[in-house]
Design a protein around this motif. Sequence first.
Motif, PDB file in Angstrom:
ATOM      1  N   HIS A 114       0.802  -1.150   0.049  1.00 58.27           N
ATOM      2  CA  HIS A 114       0.083  -0.099  -0.058  1.00 58.27           C
ATOM      3  C   HIS A 114       1.094   1.221  -0.069  1.00 58.27           C
ATOM      4  O   HIS A 114       1.934   1.179   0.215  1.00 58.27           O
ATOM      5  N   GLN A 115       0.291   2.292  -0.194  1.00 59.13           N
ATOM      6  CA  GLN A 115       0.823   3.763  -0.134  1.00 59.13           C
ATOM      7  C   GLN A 115       0.554   4.277   1.024  1.00 59.13           C
ATOM      8  O   GLN A 115      -0.715   3.947   1.509  1.00 59.13           O
ATOM      9  N   ASP A 116       1.058   5.252   1.956  1.00 62.95           N
ATOM     10  CA  ASP A 116       0.711   6.038   2.824  1.00 62.95           C
ATOM     11  C   ASP A 116       0.247   7.495   2.073  1.00 62.95           C
ATOM     12  O   ASP A 116       1.231   8.064   1.925  1.00 62.95           O
ATOM     13  N   ARG A 117      -0.962   7.784   1.984  1.00 67.23           N
ATOM     14  CA  ARG A 117      -1.554   8.865   1.387  1.00 67.23           C
ATOM     15  C   ARG A 117      -2.467   9.518   1.934  1.00 67.23           C
ATOM     16  O   ARG A 117      -3.181  10.201   1.030  1.00 67.23           O
ATOM     17  N   ASP A 118      -2.909   9.302   3.363  1.00 63.99           N
ATOM     18  CA  ASP A 118      -4.137   9.793   3.804  1.00 63.99           C
ATOM     19  C   ASP A 118      -3.583  11.245   4.504  1.00 63.99           C
ATOM     20  O   ASP A 118      -4.524  11.804   4.918  1.00 63.99           O
ATOM     21  N   GLU A 119      -2.188  11.769   4.331  1.00 67.47           N
ATOM     22  CA  GLU A 119      -1.799  12.747   4.855  1.00 67.47           C
ATOM     23  C   GLU A 119      -1.909  14.208   3.901  1.00 67.47           C
ATOM     24  O   GLU A 119      -1.999  13.998   2.705  1.00 67.47           O
ATOM     25  N   ALA A 120      -2.230  15.433   4.598  1.00 75.17           N
ATOM     26  CA  ALA A 120      -2.531  16.555   3.521  1.00 75.17           C
ATOM     27  C   ALA A 120      -1.060  16.950   2.912  1.00 75.17           C
ATOM     28  O   ALA A 120      -1.085  17.465   1.679  1.00 75.17           O
ATOM     29  N   ASP A 121       0.195  16.736   3.534  1.00 76.74           N
ATOM     30  CA  ASP A 121       1.336  17.299   2.991  1.00 76.74           C
ATOM     31  C   ASP A 121       2.316  16.081   2.775  1.00 76.74           C
ATOM     32  O   ASP A 121       3.012  15.415   3.613  1.00 76.74           O
ATOM     33  N   LEU A 122       2.320  15.716   1.438  1.00 76.81           N
ATOM     34  CA  LEU A 122       3.074  14.471   1.267  1.00 76.81           C
ATOM     35  C   LEU A 122       4.460  14.838   1.028  1.00 76.81           C
ATOM     36  O   LEU A 122       5.289  13.781   0.567  1.00 76.81           O
ATOM     37  N   THR A 123       5.002  15.975   1.294  1.00 83.91           N
ATOM     38  CA  THR A 123       6.216  16.361   1.199  1.00 83.91           C
ATOM     39  C   THR A 123       7.093  15.869   2.716  1.00 83.91           C
ATOM     40  O   THR A 123       8.473  15.985   2.830  1.00 83.91           O
ATOM     41  N   GLN A 124       6.380  15.598   3.498  1.00 83.33           N
ATOM     42  CA  GLN A 124       6.799  15.342   4.915  1.00 83.33           C
ATOM     43  C   GLN A 124       7.062  13.897   5.132  1.00 83.33           C
ATOM     44  O   GLN A 124       6.207  12.867   4.609  1.00 83.33           O
ATOM     45  N   PRO A 125       8.264  13.442   5.783  1.00 81.78           N
ATOM     46  CA  PRO A 125       8.645  12.078   5.806  1.00 81.78           C
ATOM     47  C   PRO A 125       7.506  11.200   6.713  1.00 81.78           C
ATOM     48  O   PRO A 125       6.769  11.672   7.502  1.00 81.78           O
ATOM     49  N   VAL A 126       7.886  10.074   6.471  1.00 85.28           N
ATOM     50  CA  VAL A 126       7.307   8.989   7.385  1.00 85.28           C
ATOM     51  C   VAL A 126       8.392   8.206   7.973  1.00 85.28           C
ATOM     52  O   VAL A 126       9.337   7.859   7.247  1.00 85.28           O
ATOM     53  N   VAL A 127       8.281   7.967   9.422  1.00 86.13           N
ATOM     54  CA  VAL A 127       9.279   7.261  10.215  1.00 86.13           C
ATOM     55  C   VAL A 127       8.730   6.184  10.888  1.00 86.13           C
ATOM     56  O   VAL A 127       7.623   6.476  11.664  1.00 86.13           O
ATOM     57  N   SER A 128       9.123   4.886  10.771  1.00 87.77           N
ATOM     58  CA  SER A 128       8.468   3.950  11.136  1.00 87.77           C
ATOM     59  C   SER A 128       9.658   3.022  11.944  1.00 87.77           C
ATOM     60  O   SER A 128      10.722   2.917  12.002  1.00 87.77           O
ATOM     61  N   VAL A 129       9.092   2.472  13.335  1.00 88.91           N
ATOM     62  CA  VAL A 129       9.916   1.648  14.285  1.00 88.91           C
ATOM     63  C   VAL A 129       9.596   0.273  14.289  1.00 88.91           C
ATOM     64  O   VAL A 129       8.177   0.008  14.837  1.00 88.91           O
ATOM     65  N   SER A 130      10.353  -0.613  14.252  1.00 82.41           N
ATOM     66  CA  SER A 130       9.920  -2.008  14.628  1.00 82.41           C
ATOM     67  C   SER A 130      10.422  -2.573  15.825  1.00 82.41           C
ATOM     68  O   SER A 130      11.473  -2.237  16.313  1.00 82.41           O
ATOM     69  N   LEU A 131       9.419  -3.343  16.573  1.00 90.45           N
ATOM     70  CA  LEU A 131       9.714  -3.695  17.865  1.00 90.45           C
ATOM     71  C   LEU A 131       9.204  -5.023  18.102  1.00 90.45           C
ATOM     72  O   LEU A 131       8.077  -5.556  17.489  1.00 90.45           O
ATOM     73  N   GLY A 132       9.907  -5.972  18.758  1.00 89.48           N
ATOM     74  CA  GLY A 132       9.631  -7.364  18.839  1.00 89.48           C
ATOM     75  C   GLY A 132       9.922  -8.160  17.676  1.00 89.48           C
ATOM     76  O   GLY A 132      10.852  -8.049  16.900  1.00 89.48           O
ATOM     77  N   ASP A 133       8.813  -9.134  17.315  1.00 85.47           N
ATOM     78  CA  ASP A 133       9.179 -10.083  16.287  1.00 85.47           C
ATOM     79  C   ASP A 133       9.604  -9.495  15.049  1.00 85.47           C
ATOM     80  O   ASP A 133       9.097  -8.373  14.691  1.00 85.47           O
ATOM     81  N   GLU A 134      10.320 -10.239  14.127  1.00 82.19           N
ATOM     82  CA  GLU A 134      10.835  -9.487  13.032  1.00 82.19           C
ATOM     83  C   GLU A 134       9.908  -9.656  11.876  1.00 82.19           C
ATOM     84  O   GLU A 134       8.983 -10.616  11.927  1.00 82.19           O
ATOM     85  N   GLY A 135       9.883  -8.808  11.020  1.00 81.98           N
ATOM     86  CA  GLY A 135       8.892  -8.636   9.853  1.00 81.98           C
ATOM     87  C   GLY A 135       9.338  -8.401   8.622  1.00 81.98           C
ATOM     88  O   GLY A 135      10.613  -7.769   8.378  1.00 81.98           O
ATOM     89  N   LEU A 136       8.953  -9.112   7.542  1.00 84.71           N
ATOM     90  CA  LEU A 136       9.724  -9.185   6.227  1.00 84.71           C
ATOM     91  C   LEU A 136       8.975  -8.110   5.516  1.00 84.71           C
ATOM     92  O   LEU A 136       7.777  -8.104   5.192  1.00 84.71           O
ATOM     93  N   PHE A 137       9.731  -6.976   5.339  1.00 80.09           N
ATOM     94  CA  PHE A 137       9.309  -5.536   4.878  1.00 80.09           C
ATOM     95  C   PHE A 137       9.739  -5.825   3.194  1.00 80.09           C
ATOM     96  O   PHE A 137      10.566  -5.887   2.728  1.00 80.09           O
ATOM     97  N   ARG A 138       8.358  -5.219   2.541  1.00 82.73           N
ATOM     98  CA  ARG A 138       8.638  -5.408   1.197  1.00 82.73           C
ATOM     99  C   ARG A 138       8.600  -3.874   0.527  1.00 82.73           C
ATOM    100  O   ARG A 138       7.561  -3.333   0.860  1.00 82.73           O
ATOM    101  N   MET A 139       9.516  -3.524  -0.142  1.00 84.16           N
ATOM    102  CA  MET A 139       9.490  -2.268  -0.908  1.00 84.16           C
ATOM    103  C   MET A 139       9.459  -2.166  -2.402  1.00 84.16           C
ATOM    104  O   MET A 139      10.026  -2.819  -3.023  1.00 84.16           O
ATOM    105  N   GLY A 140       8.391  -1.338  -2.768  1.00 83.27           N
ATOM    106  CA  GLY A 140       8.243  -1.336  -4.053  1.00 83.27           C
ATOM    107  C   GLY A 140       8.443  -0.028  -4.643  1.00 83.27           C
ATOM    108  O   GLY A 140       9.449   0.873  -4.398  1.00 83.27           O
ATOM    109  N   ASN A 141       7.552   0.541  -5.614  1.00 81.07           N
ATOM    110  CA  ASN A 141       7.929   1.751  -6.302  1.00 81.07           C
ATOM    111  C   ASN A 141       6.557   2.635  -5.996  1.00 81.07           C
ATOM    112  O   ASN A 141       5.778   2.311  -5.650  1.00 81.07           O
TER     113      ASN A 141
END
Length: 197
Positions: A114-141
């Motif tokens: 999915h894309q994160d695009r429910d925010e008004a200003d899409l020039t601002q970054p998104v920062v995420s933190v992982s805690l606990g069990d490992e997750g397989l993160f998939r990155m696209g275009n």
Amino acid sequence: MHVRDFAIHTGYFPPDAQAALVSDLREVLTHAPLIQPVTPRGKPMSVRMSAAGRYGWISDRKGYRYEARHPSGVPWPAIPDRLLRMWQDLVPDARAPECCLINWYDASARMGLHQDRDEADLTQPVVSVSLGDEGLFRMGNPTRGGKTESVWLRSGDVVVMSGAARLAYHGIDRIRPNSSTLMPKGGRIKLTLRVVT
Ligand code: FE
């Protein structure tokens, strides 16, 4: 490390800081308990959610949106200082974060691309933190389709999506159960900090 346009800060939070974050979060969740959201069609989602900050992200039969209050009617608790300091450290030029979404996943949970695009200003970054069990993160275009790359995110890792990665498709394919001892009952927490307005 950069994978595509995603900046991945491996081991940003050492184990003692991860434990301190978990206790910060327990305090937040005392005031704003985790809930199981449903999709707009009424299907229960596998994730449990809450939030801190001025806004929380909500999904229910009325749709997806940011709300200034927990469904119980209380305002969301403040974003823990430890996370505000991380934001300042990693994205010093950004506006202050207005939402820290708290997602809790069990071993069977996943998150489709999915894309994160429910925010008004899409020039601002998104920062995420992982805690606990490992997750397989998939990155696209920034558009659907094309090549993707995956990386296992471990407890304490932080991902910054800015610039070309801000609107890139991403998701979690699977979780590796019992890969962390951070939380007694296991599970994975994903914190996502965003500017909303
Ligand atoms: Fe996302």
